[in-house]
Design a protein around this motif. Structure first.
Motif, PDB file in Angstrom:
ATOM      1  N   GLU A   1       0.802  -1.232  -0.084  1.00  0.00           N
ATOM      2  CA  GLU A   1       0.093   0.097  -0.049  1.00  0.00           C
ATOM      3  C   GLU A   1       0.809   1.241  -0.167  1.00  0.00           C
ATOM      4  OE1 GLU A   1      -1.999  -2.321   3.578  1.00  0.00           O
ATOM      5  OE2 GLU A   1      -0.311  -2.511   2.270  1.00  0.00           O
ATOM      6  N   ILE A   2       2.079   1.159   0.258  1.00  0.00           N
ATOM      7  CA  ILE A   2       2.863   2.390   0.412  1.00  0.00           C
ATOM      8  C   ILE A   2       3.863   2.450  -0.771  1.00  0.00           C
ATOM      9  CG2 ILE A   2       2.752   2.830   3.036  1.00  0.00           C
ATOM     10  CD1 ILE A   2       5.514   1.485   3.177  1.00  0.00           C
ATOM     11  N   SER A   3       3.944   1.767  -1.430  1.00  0.00           N
ATOM     12  CA  SER A   3       4.777   1.737  -2.812  1.00  0.00           C
ATOM     13  C   SER A   3       3.956   2.146  -3.998  1.00  0.00           C
ATOM     14  CB  SER A   3       5.559   0.313  -3.125  1.00  0.00           C
ATOM     15  OG  SER A   3       6.214  -0.396  -1.921  1.00  0.00           O
ATOM     16  N   PRO A   4       4.740   2.567  -4.922  1.00  0.00           N
ATOM     17  CA  PRO A   4       4.390   3.078  -6.182  1.00  0.00           C
ATOM     18  C   PRO A   4       3.440   1.985  -6.942  1.00  0.00           C
ATOM     19  CG  PRO A   4       6.611   3.572  -6.067  1.00  0.00           C
ATOM     20  CD  PRO A   4       6.279   2.629  -5.046  1.00  0.00           C
ATOM     21  N   VAL A   5       2.561   2.507  -7.703  1.00  0.00           N
ATOM     22  CA  VAL A   5       1.251   1.384  -8.074  1.00  0.00           C
ATOM     23  C   VAL A   5       1.331   1.926  -9.635  1.00  0.00           C
ATOM     24  CG1 VAL A   5       0.019   0.898  -6.113  1.00  0.00           C
ATOM     25  CG2 VAL A   5      -0.514   3.003  -7.582  1.00  0.00           C
ATOM     26  N   THR A   6       1.357   0.966 -10.418  1.00  0.00           N
ATOM     27  CA  THR A   6       1.304   1.076 -11.969  1.00  0.00           C
ATOM     28  C   THR A   6      -0.242   0.751 -12.361  1.00  0.00           C
ATOM     29  OG1 THR A   6       3.259   0.613 -12.271  1.00  0.00           O
ATOM     30  CG2 THR A   6       2.298   0.241 -14.116  1.00  0.00           C
ATOM     31  N   ILE A   7      -0.585   1.480 -13.357  1.00  0.00           N
ATOM     32  CA  ILE A   7      -1.897   1.130 -13.834  1.00  0.00           C
ATOM     33  C   ILE A   7      -1.877   0.006 -14.961  1.00  0.00           C
ATOM     34  CG2 ILE A   7      -3.868   2.144 -15.158  1.00  0.00           C
ATOM     35  CD1 ILE A   7      -2.962   4.920 -14.366  1.00  0.00           C
ATOM     36  N   LEU A   8      -2.371  -1.082 -14.472  1.00  0.00           N
ATOM     37  CA  LEU A   8      -2.546  -2.249 -15.434  1.00  0.00           C
ATOM     38  C   LEU A   8      -3.873  -2.096 -16.561  1.00  0.00           C
ATOM     39  CD1 LEU A   8      -1.032  -5.058 -15.951  1.00  0.00           C
ATOM     40  CD2 LEU A   8      -3.311  -6.162 -14.569  1.00  0.00           C
ATOM     41  N   GLU A   9      -4.639  -1.377 -15.876  1.00  0.00           N
ATOM     42  CA  GLU A   9      -5.910  -1.147 -16.883  1.00  0.00           C
ATOM     43  C   GLU A   9      -6.646  -0.052 -16.557  1.00  0.00           C
ATOM     44  OE1 GLU A   9      -8.938  -1.279 -19.585  1.00  0.00           O
ATOM     45  OE2 GLU A   9      -9.432  -1.341 -17.622  1.00  0.00           O
ATOM     46  N   GLY A  10      -6.815   1.014 -17.370  1.00  0.00           N
ATOM     47  CA  GLY A  10      -7.663   1.818 -17.132  1.00  0.00           C
ATOM     48  C   GLY A  10      -6.711   3.289 -17.143  1.00  0.00           C
ATOM     49  N   ASN A  11      -5.598   3.367 -18.127  1.00  0.00           N
ATOM     50  CA  ASN A  11      -4.642   4.374 -18.235  1.00  0.00           C
ATOM     51  C   ASN A  11      -5.550   5.645 -18.697  1.00  0.00           C
ATOM     52  OD1 ASN A  11      -2.293   3.611 -17.858  1.00  0.00           O
ATOM     53  ND2 ASN A  11      -1.661   3.306 -19.797  1.00  0.00           N
ATOM     54  N   HIS A  12      -6.343   5.432 -19.630  1.00  0.00           N
ATOM     55  CA  HIS A  12      -7.241   6.603 -20.204  1.00  0.00           C
ATOM     56  C   HIS A  12      -8.260   7.241 -19.376  1.00  0.00           C
ATOM     57  CE1 HIS A  12      -5.919   4.359 -23.666  1.00  0.00           C
ATOM     58  NE2 HIS A  12      -6.036   5.492 -24.477  1.00  0.00           N
ATOM     59  N   ARG A  13      -8.909   6.194 -18.452  1.00  0.00           N
ATOM     60  CA  ARG A  13     -10.024   6.760 -17.744  1.00  0.00           C
ATOM     61  C   ARG A  13      -9.479   7.496 -16.214  1.00  0.00           C
ATOM     62  NH1 ARG A  13     -12.527   1.506 -16.163  1.00  0.00           N
ATOM     63  NH2 ARG A  13     -10.803   0.497 -17.265  1.00  0.00           N
ATOM     64  N   LEU A  14      -8.244   7.031 -15.770  1.00  0.00           N
ATOM     65  CA  LEU A  14      -7.780   7.750 -14.674  1.00  0.00           C
ATOM     66  C   LEU A  14      -7.031   8.909 -15.005  1.00  0.00           C
ATOM     67  CD1 LEU A  14      -5.876   5.173 -12.285  1.00  0.00           C
ATOM     68  CD2 LEU A  14      -7.932   6.330 -12.064  1.00  0.00           C
ATOM     69  N   THR A  15      -6.360   9.012 -15.814  1.00  0.00           N
ATOM     70  CA  THR A  15      -5.868  10.222 -16.870  1.00  0.00           C
ATOM     71  C   THR A  15      -6.824  11.302 -17.152  1.00  0.00           C
ATOM     72  OG1 THR A  15      -4.075   9.095 -17.833  1.00  0.00           O
ATOM     73  CG2 THR A  15      -4.537  11.510 -18.288  1.00  0.00           C
ATOM     74  N   ALA A  16      -8.083  10.836 -17.663  1.00  0.00           N
ATOM     75  CA  ALA A  16      -9.015  11.859 -17.820  1.00  0.00           C
ATOM     76  C   ALA A  16      -9.866  12.523 -16.644  1.00  0.00           C
ATOM     77  CB  ALA A  16     -10.356  11.268 -18.567  1.00  0.00           C
ATOM     78  N   ALA A  17      -9.849  11.227 -15.494  1.00  0.00           N
ATOM     79  CA  ALA A  17     -10.605  11.723 -14.394  1.00  0.00           C
ATOM     80  C   ALA A  17      -9.570  12.760 -13.459  1.00  0.00           C
ATOM     81  CB  ALA A  17     -10.735  10.450 -13.504  1.00  0.00           C
ATOM     82  N   LEU A  18      -8.145  12.462 -13.513  1.00  0.00           N
ATOM     83  CA  LEU A  18      -7.479  13.688 -12.793  1.00  0.00           C
ATOM     84  C   LEU A  18      -7.582  14.945 -13.389  1.00  0.00           C
ATOM     85  CD1 LEU A  18      -5.686  14.102 -10.410  1.00  0.00           C
ATOM     86  CD2 LEU A  18      -3.916  13.140 -11.654  1.00  0.00           C
ATOM     87  N   LEU A  19      -7.428  14.733 -14.909  1.00  0.00           N
ATOM     88  CA  LEU A  19      -7.613  15.864 -15.689  1.00  0.00           C
ATOM     89  C   LEU A  19      -8.786  16.533 -15.251  1.00  0.00           C
ATOM     90  CD1 LEU A  19      -5.935  17.374 -17.946  1.00  0.00           C
ATOM     91  CD2 LEU A  19      -7.500  16.239 -19.729  1.00  0.00           C
ATOM     92  N   ALA A  20     -10.057  16.228 -14.759  1.00  0.00           N
ATOM     93  CA  ALA A  20     -10.949  16.957 -14.459  1.00  0.00           C
ATOM     94  C   ALA A  20     -10.942  17.387 -13.079  1.00  0.00           C
ATOM     95  CB  ALA A  20     -12.184  15.850 -14.250  1.00  0.00           C
ATOM     96  N   SER A  21     -10.463  16.588 -12.048  1.00  0.00           N
ATOM     97  CA  SER A  21     -10.036  16.873 -10.527  1.00  0.00           C
ATOM     98  C   SER A  21      -9.764  15.763  -9.975  1.00  0.00           C
ATOM     99  CB  SER A  21     -11.147  17.734  -9.988  1.00  0.00           C
ATOM    100  OG  SER A  21     -12.273  16.553  -9.504  1.00  0.00           O
ATOM    101  N   PRO A  22      -8.949  16.015  -8.838  1.00  0.00           N
ATOM    102  CA  PRO A  22      -8.710  14.727  -7.695  1.00  0.00           C
ATOM    103  C   PRO A  22      -9.857  14.237  -7.381  1.00  0.00           C
ATOM    104  CG  PRO A  22      -7.067  16.689  -7.314  1.00  0.00           C
ATOM    105  CD  PRO A  22      -8.410  17.001  -8.302  1.00  0.00           C
ATOM    106  N   SER A  23     -11.008  14.853  -7.042  1.00  0.00           N
ATOM    107  CA  SER A  23     -12.120  14.407  -6.570  1.00  0.00           C
ATOM    108  C   SER A  23     -12.785  13.352  -7.522  1.00  0.00           C
ATOM    109  CB  SER A  23     -13.037  15.436  -5.773  1.00  0.00           C
ATOM    110  OG  SER A  23     -13.437  16.291  -7.116  1.00  0.00           O
ATOM    111  N   VAL A  24     -12.941  13.975  -8.732  1.00  0.00           N
ATOM    112  CA  VAL A  24     -13.462  13.064  -9.857  1.00  0.00           C
ATOM    113  C   VAL A  24     -12.657  11.618  -9.758  1.00  0.00           C
ATOM    114  CG1 VAL A  24     -13.958  12.746 -11.988  1.00  0.00           C
ATOM    115  CG2 VAL A  24     -14.155  14.806 -10.877  1.00  0.00           C
TER     116      VAL A  24
END
Length: 245
Positions: free
Chosen positions: A149-172
């Motif tokens: 839980e404290i080490s870096p994590v890599t996106i295995l599936e969902g690059n587009h959705r997570l990037t788009a969501a953070l582009l909107a806002s952290p809360s999204v």
């Protein structure tokens, strides 16, 4: 990062397959398996086996590189976790990243840099998805992998959705998805988590070994499943006739 509950491998595979089922490879499978994919019965081992085989048609090479002792959890991402989330470096992401694949750096470059050609078209799709996520809920699952839980994590599936969501806002980003994370003390041996020569060599060997992928063979599974489905339909029909009398 807060662990919410343990998740079984069949559930993770089911969520992964839902996100992939629109792909062209599954065009001829939708009539037969759409119900099984979109409304899964995770207590049915035959269905679990079919979903695994379907996923392995497209992503078997990816799944095999995860350590055998991977434990899956549904997690809640906290704001401070966002600095540890990494996009897997492939395709357009390499051109956007400029050396840093941290999700927050990717989003910063999308906001501040001007891109051309196919990369610009790619980013416009991310921006359109970001707008949609601002105004609509999304109940799909994101898959992450990490050591703990404290080490870096890599996106295995969902690059587009997570990037788009953070582009909107952290809360999204924190409220739109179900986030599933696979943890293993051996995760650094996976090329999807750590790209080095030894991991890439292991991946290449596994790809060659599984060119004829038996785990993606649906034939014996479908034969048995068809018999069970026909029997279940017959029982339901006879029950309906009896109740109507």
């Amino acid at each position: 990062m807060k662990k919410l509950r343990r998740v079984t491998e069949p559930e993770v595979i089911s969520e992964f397959l839902k996100n992939e089922f629109y792909q062209e490879e599954f065009q001829h499978d939708r009539d037969q398996f759409e119900r099984l994919v979109l409304d899964p019965d995770l207590t049915n081992q035959k269905e679990n086996a079919i979903r695994r085989a379907l996923l392995f048609r497209r992503r078997g090479h990816m799944w095999r590189e995860l350590p055998a002792d991977t434990q899956w959890w549904q997690v809640q991402l906290e704001y401070e976790d966002l600095a540890r989330v990494r996009v897997f470096p492939r395709a357009h992401w390499r051109r956007i990243a400029d050396g840093s694949f941290q999700l927050s750096d990717i989003v910063r470059r999308i906001r501040s840099e001007r891109f051309n050609g196919k990369t610009r078209l790619f980013i416009s799709k991310i921006q359109a998805l970001s707008y949609r996520l601002r105004v609509h809920q999304d109940h799909s699952s994101i898959l992450l992998i990490g050591v703990d839980e404290i080490s870096p994590v890599t996106i295995l599936e969902g690059n587009h959705r997570l990037t788009a969501a953070l582009l909107a806002s952290p809360s999204v980003l924190q409220t739109r998805f179900s986030v599933l994370c696979g943890f293993s003390g051996h995760m650094r041996e996976s090329c999807w988590y750590e790209t080095n020569l030894a991991n890439l060599w292991r991946y290449a060997r596994n790809r060659i070994k599984n060119l004829q992928d038996r785990e993606a063979d649906l034939t014996p599974l479908v034969r048995g499943y068809a018999v069970e489905e026909n029997y279940a339909s017959g029982v339901a029909a006879r029950k309906a006739i009896t109740e109507s009398k």
